[in-house]
Design a protein around this motif. Sequence first.
Motif, PDB file in Angstrom:
ATOM      1  N   ALA A  83       0.815  -1.216   0.000  1.00 49.86           N
ATOM      2  CA  ALA A  83       0.000   0.000   0.000  1.00 49.86           C
ATOM      3  C   ALA A  83       0.849   1.266   0.000  1.00 49.86           C
ATOM      4  CB  ALA A  83      -0.929  -0.002   1.219  1.00 49.86           C
ATOM      5  N   ASP A  84       2.090   1.204   0.550  1.00 46.06           N
ATOM      6  CA  ASP A  84       2.878   2.426   0.623  1.00 46.06           C
ATOM      7  C   ASP A  84       3.977   2.496  -0.441  1.00 46.06           C
ATOM      8  OD1 ASP A  84       3.751   0.286   2.158  1.00 46.06           O
ATOM      9  OD2 ASP A  84       5.048   1.529   3.398  1.00 46.06           O
ATOM     10  N   THR A  85       4.016   1.595  -1.393  1.00 49.81           N
ATOM     11  CA  THR A  85       4.973   1.659  -2.489  1.00 49.81           C
ATOM     12  C   THR A  85       4.198   1.764  -3.791  1.00 49.81           C
ATOM     13  OG1 THR A  85       6.512   0.279  -1.253  1.00 49.81           O
ATOM     14  CG2 THR A  85       6.913   0.525  -3.614  1.00 49.81           C
ATOM     15  N   PRO A  86       4.292   2.919  -4.467  1.00 45.63           N
ATOM     16  CA  PRO A  86       3.575   3.057  -5.741  1.00 45.63           C
ATOM     17  C   PRO A  86       4.036   2.005  -6.743  1.00 45.63           C
ATOM     18  CG  PRO A  86       4.422   5.182  -4.999  1.00 45.63           C
ATOM     19  CD  PRO A  86       4.988   4.133  -4.097  1.00 45.63           C
ATOM     20  N   ARG A  87       3.122   1.580  -7.573  1.00 47.78           N
ATOM     21  CA  ARG A  87       3.400   0.549  -8.566  1.00 47.78           C
ATOM     22  C   ARG A  87       4.543   0.996  -9.490  1.00 47.78           C
ATOM     23  NH1 ARG A  87      -0.829  -2.042 -12.800  1.00 47.78           N
ATOM     24  NH2 ARG A  87       0.661  -3.456 -13.720  1.00 47.78           N
ATOM     25  N   GLY A  88       5.457   0.114  -9.729  1.00 46.10           N
ATOM     26  CA  GLY A  88       6.553   0.388 -10.648  1.00 46.10           C
ATOM     27  C   GLY A  88       7.734   1.104 -10.008  1.00 46.10           C
ATOM     28  N   THR A  89       7.718   1.320  -8.686  1.00 51.17           N
ATOM     29  CA  THR A  89       8.855   1.983  -8.054  1.00 51.17           C
ATOM     30  C   THR A  89       9.532   1.035  -7.089  1.00 51.17           C
ATOM     31  OG1 THR A  89       7.592   2.841  -6.189  1.00 51.17           O
ATOM     32  CG2 THR A  89       7.733   4.246  -8.155  1.00 51.17           C
ATOM     33  N   SER A  90      10.841   1.157  -7.028  1.00 50.56           N
ATOM     34  CA  SER A  90      11.599   0.361  -6.065  1.00 50.56           C
ATOM     35  C   SER A  90      12.566   1.241  -5.279  1.00 50.56           C
ATOM     36  CB  SER A  90      12.358  -0.758  -6.777  1.00 50.56           C
ATOM     37  OG  SER A  90      13.257  -0.193  -7.704  1.00 50.56           O
ATOM     38  N   ALA A  91      12.588   2.537  -5.568  1.00 50.91           N
ATOM     39  CA  ALA A  91      13.494   3.456  -4.876  1.00 50.91           C
ATOM     40  C   ALA A  91      13.105   3.559  -3.407  1.00 50.91           C
ATOM     41  CB  ALA A  91      13.432   4.838  -5.516  1.00 50.91           C
ATOM     42  N   SER A  92      14.133   3.709  -2.579  1.00 49.17           N
ATOM     43  CA  SER A  92      13.839   3.853  -1.157  1.00 49.17           C
ATOM     44  C   SER A  92      13.245   5.227  -0.898  1.00 49.17           C
ATOM     45  CB  SER A  92      15.099   3.644  -0.322  1.00 49.17           C
ATOM     46  OG  SER A  92      15.909   4.788  -0.352  1.00 49.17           O
ATOM     47  N   ARG A  93      12.504   5.309   0.170  1.00 48.27           N
ATOM     48  CA  ARG A  93      11.869   6.562   0.557  1.00 48.27           C
ATOM     49  C   ARG A  93      12.781   7.325   1.499  1.00 48.27           C
ATOM     50  NH1 ARG A  93       5.883   5.239   0.622  1.00 48.27           N
ATOM     51  NH2 ARG A  93       5.511   5.070  -1.597  1.00 48.27           N
ATOM     52  N   ALA A  94      12.702   8.633   1.422  1.00 54.81           N
ATOM     53  CA  ALA A  94      13.532   9.492   2.273  1.00 54.81           C
ATOM     54  C   ALA A  94      13.173   9.291   3.737  1.00 54.81           C
ATOM     55  CB  ALA A  94      13.324  10.956   1.892  1.00 54.81           C
ATOM     56  N   THR A  95      14.197   9.127   4.557  1.00 52.72           N
ATOM     57  CA  THR A  95      13.981   8.940   5.994  1.00 52.72           C
ATOM     58  C   THR A  95      14.735   9.956   6.835  1.00 52.72           C
ATOM     59  OG1 THR A  95      15.859   7.449   6.233  1.00 52.72           O
ATOM     60  CG2 THR A  95      13.720   6.450   5.694  1.00 52.72           C
ATOM     61  N   ASP A  96      15.773  10.564   6.283  1.00 48.02           N
ATOM     62  CA  ASP A  96      16.652  11.485   7.009  1.00 48.02           C
ATOM     63  C   ASP A  96      17.379  10.767   8.152  1.00 48.02           C
ATOM     64  OD1 ASP A  96      17.958  13.892   7.428  1.00 48.02           O
ATOM     65  OD2 ASP A  96      16.421  14.685   8.742  1.00 48.02           O
ATOM     66  N   ARG A  97      17.624   9.480   7.978  1.00 44.17           N
ATOM     67  CA  ARG A  97      18.375   8.698   8.966  1.00 44.17           C
ATOM     68  C   ARG A  97      19.675   8.221   8.325  1.00 44.17           C
ATOM     69  NH1 ARG A  97      13.104   6.055  10.038  1.00 44.17           N
ATOM     70  NH2 ARG A  97      13.825   4.421   8.640  1.00 44.17           N
ATOM     71  N   PRO A  98      20.699   7.934   9.134  1.00 42.50           N
ATOM     72  CA  PRO A  98      21.931   7.378   8.561  1.00 42.50           C
ATOM     73  C   PRO A  98      21.620   6.137   7.727  1.00 42.50           C
ATOM     74  CG  PRO A  98      22.287   7.968  10.859  1.00 42.50           C
ATOM     75  CD  PRO A  98      20.804   8.126  10.590  1.00 42.50           C
ATOM     76  N   GLY A  99      22.254   6.049   6.580  1.00 43.98           N
ATOM     77  CA  GLY A  99      22.019   4.918   5.686  1.00 43.98           C
ATOM     78  C   GLY A  99      20.911   5.157   4.679  1.00 43.98           C
ATOM     79  N   ASP A 100      20.227   6.297   4.747  1.00 43.72           N
ATOM     80  CA  ASP A 100      19.166   6.640   3.793  1.00 43.72           C
ATOM     81  C   ASP A 100      19.761   6.572   2.384  1.00 43.72           C
ATOM     82  OD1 ASP A 100      17.188   7.830   2.207  1.00 43.72           O
ATOM     83  OD2 ASP A 100      16.867   9.512   3.559  1.00 43.72           O
ATOM     84  N   THR A 101      19.135   5.799   1.501  1.00 49.61           N
ATOM     85  CA  THR A 101      19.617   5.678   0.122  1.00 49.61           C
ATOM     86  C   THR A 101      18.659   6.319  -0.872  1.00 49.61           C
ATOM     87  OG1 THR A 101      18.578   3.508  -0.117  1.00 49.61           O
ATOM     88  CG2 THR A 101      20.895   3.549   0.612  1.00 49.61           C
ATOM     89  N   SER A 102      17.737   7.112  -0.372  1.00 48.43           N
ATOM     90  CA  SER A 102      16.771   7.751  -1.265  1.00 48.43           C
ATOM     91  C   SER A 102      17.464   8.814  -2.112  1.00 48.43           C
ATOM     92  CB  SER A 102      15.658   8.404  -0.439  1.00 48.43           C
ATOM     93  OG  SER A 102      16.101   9.635   0.117  1.00 48.43           O
ATOM     94  N   PRO A 103      16.800   9.255  -3.171  1.00 49.06           N
ATOM     95  CA  PRO A 103      17.366  10.324  -3.989  1.00 49.06           C
ATOM     96  C   PRO A 103      17.488  11.651  -3.219  1.00 49.06           C
ATOM     97  CG  PRO A 103      15.299   9.511  -4.943  1.00 49.06           C
ATOM     98  CD  PRO A 103      15.543   8.738  -3.701  1.00 49.06           C
ATOM     99  N   PHE A 104      16.862  11.734  -2.069  1.00 51.31           N
ATOM    100  CA  PHE A 104      16.916  12.942  -1.249  1.00 51.31           C
ATOM    101  C   PHE A 104      18.036  12.893  -0.208  1.00 51.31           C
ATOM    102  CE2 PHE A 104      12.512  12.563  -2.625  1.00 51.31           C
ATOM    103  CZ  PHE A 104      12.311  13.818  -3.188  1.00 51.31           C
ATOM    104  N   ALA A 105      18.713  11.767  -0.082  1.00 50.87           N
ATOM    105  CA  ALA A 105      19.672  11.557   1.007  1.00 50.87           C
ATOM    106  C   ALA A 105      20.756  12.631   1.059  1.00 50.87           C
ATOM    107  CB  ALA A 105      20.298  10.175   0.894  1.00 50.87           C
ATOM    108  N   LEU A 106      21.366  12.944  -0.074  1.00 51.88           N
ATOM    109  CA  LEU A 106      22.443  13.934  -0.063  1.00 51.88           C
ATOM    110  C   LEU A 106      21.927  15.299   0.396  1.00 51.88           C
ATOM    111  CD1 LEU A 106      25.350  14.737  -0.569  1.00 51.88           C
ATOM    112  CD2 LEU A 106      24.740  15.137  -2.969  1.00 51.88           C
ATOM    113  N   GLY A 107      20.809  15.714  -0.129  1.00 47.03           N
ATOM    114  CA  GLY A 107      20.241  16.997   0.280  1.00 47.03           C
ATOM    115  C   GLY A 107      19.895  17.024   1.759  1.00 47.03           C
ATOM    116  N   LEU A 108      19.350  15.929   2.262  1.00 48.02           N
ATOM    117  CA  LEU A 108      19.004  15.854   3.683  1.00 48.02           C
ATOM    118  C   LEU A 108      20.249  15.890   4.560  1.00 48.02           C
ATOM    119  CD1 LEU A 108      16.153  13.214   3.432  1.00 48.02           C
ATOM    120  CD2 LEU A 108      15.883  15.659   3.932  1.00 48.02           C
ATOM    121  N   LEU A 109      21.309  15.210   4.128  1.00 49.44           N
ATOM    122  CA  LEU A 109      22.567  15.250   4.878  1.00 49.44           C
ATOM    123  C   LEU A 109      23.173  16.654   4.865  1.00 49.44           C
ATOM    124  CD1 LEU A 109      24.243  11.898   3.808  1.00 49.44           C
ATOM    125  CD2 LEU A 109      23.585  12.567   6.135  1.00 49.44           C
ATOM    126  N   LEU A 110      23.131  17.293   3.711  1.00 51.31           N
ATOM    127  CA  LEU A 110      23.659  18.654   3.626  1.00 51.31           C
ATOM    128  C   LEU A 110      22.852  19.605   4.508  1.00 51.31           C
ATOM    129  CD1 LEU A 110      24.469  18.861  -0.177  1.00 51.31           C
ATOM    130  CD2 LEU A 110      26.116  18.837   1.710  1.00 51.31           C
TER     131      LEU A 110
END
Length: 161
Positions: A3-30
């Motif tokens: 229910a929480d993963t849109p169809r056709g996506t496998s990218a991780s979701r942003a968490t702002d926690r160490p180890g976050d691999t989402s496309p937002f991870a770098l921006g969140l770390l910065l």
Amino acid sequence: MTADTPRGTSASRATDRPGDTSPFALGLLLRRAHWRAGAVMVEALRPLGIEIRHFAVLMVLVDRGPTVQRDLAAATGSDKAGIMRVVDDLERKGLAVRRAVPGDRRVRAVEITPAGLEVFDAAHVAAEPLAERLVADLGPGEPELLTKLLTRFAHASDGEA
């Protein structure tokens, strides 16, 4: 599909926690690094009676010399009203002055005063031990490497570093 993963996506979701691999991870770390570094700057500047916004203007004035307000606004990411308030504050504190620009009666250049230069230099002295504490958890050579990488990243479109 869950229910929480849109169809056709496998990218991780942003968490702002160490180890976050989402496309937002770098921006969140910065962003998090910016908050930590900003807190150090606030702590260093508070006893001097100035804020980061004041220091940013003093930095531009030391680097460029007398600067018109519109250029100060652009250099600090401020708007016209905001930069006027900062320059008003700096003038009240005796750290900067506005001077007429020859040939244009409407424009004033802002110039750092000797007292402003003293505060600017004092800020660096006050920030030194705090900056060392900021990178205390890094290993030998890592603070320099971090600075080098961030410089390349931040100035990539400038053709610098």
